[in-house]
Design a protein around this motif. Structure first.
Motif, mmCIF file in Angstrom:
data_model
loop_
_atom_site.group_PDB
_atom_site.id
_atom_site.type_symbol
_atom_site.label_atom_id
_atom_site.label_comp_id
_atom_site.label_asym_id
_atom_site.label_seq_id
_atom_site.Cartn_x
_atom_site.Cartn_y
_atom_site.Cartn_z
ATOM 1 N N PRO A 1 -21.328 24.720 -9.001
ATOM 2 C CA PRO A 1 -21.065 24.407 -10.341
ATOM 3 C C PRO A 1 -19.732 23.839 -10.763
ATOM 4 N N ARG A 2 -18.570 24.644 -10.126
ATOM 5 C CA ARG A 2 -17.192 24.385 -10.130
ATOM 6 C C ARG A 2 -16.771 23.013 -9.606
ATOM 7 N N LEU A 3 -17.719 22.710 -8.481
ATOM 8 C CA LEU A 3 -17.199 21.636 -7.790
ATOM 9 C C LEU A 3 -17.568 20.378 -8.756
ATOM 10 N N VAL A 4 -18.748 20.658 -9.404
ATOM 11 C CA VAL A 4 -19.376 19.653 -10.306
ATOM 12 C C VAL A 4 -18.342 19.335 -11.589
ATOM 13 N N ALA A 5 -17.760 20.586 -12.164
ATOM 14 C CA ALA A 5 -16.879 20.549 -13.112
ATOM 15 C C ALA A 5 -15.559 19.857 -12.653
#
Length: 97
Positions: free
Chosen positions: A36-40
């Protein structure tokens, strides 16, 4: 971030239909090795003038993330018929896929 991962994230986000939303985690799960952090991060790094519907990605709790574009995100979602409930969450039936 590898270009191939960024491309996968962008491809998933481009597929979100109007009037629907998904979460950072769901986008990550549809890629080979994202979080999720990489998507953000991929969304934060979008260049000006891009055409991706970034505003259709919300947190796991179906709320808008706390970021400078949150007001614009709310407006764009409302224009597509996505109205947040009293707790500031997207209705569950709007989740994709």
């Amino acid at each position: 971030m590898k270009a191939t991962l960024r491309e996968q994230i962008h491809t998933v986000i481009a597929a979100i239909p109007p009037g629907r939303v998904t979460t950072y985690g769901r986008v990550a799960a549809m890629t080979e090795a994202s979080t999720p952090r990489l998507v953000a991060r991929a969304l934060r790094e979008l260049p000006a003038g891009h055409g991706l519907p970034w505003y259709r990605v919300v947190t796991a709790s179906r709320k808008l993330a706390d970021h400078p574009g949150a007001a614009e995100q709310r407006e764009r979602l409302a224009a597509e018929g996505v109205v947040l409930d009293d707790r500031g969450r997207v209705p569950e039936e709007r989740l994709w896929p």
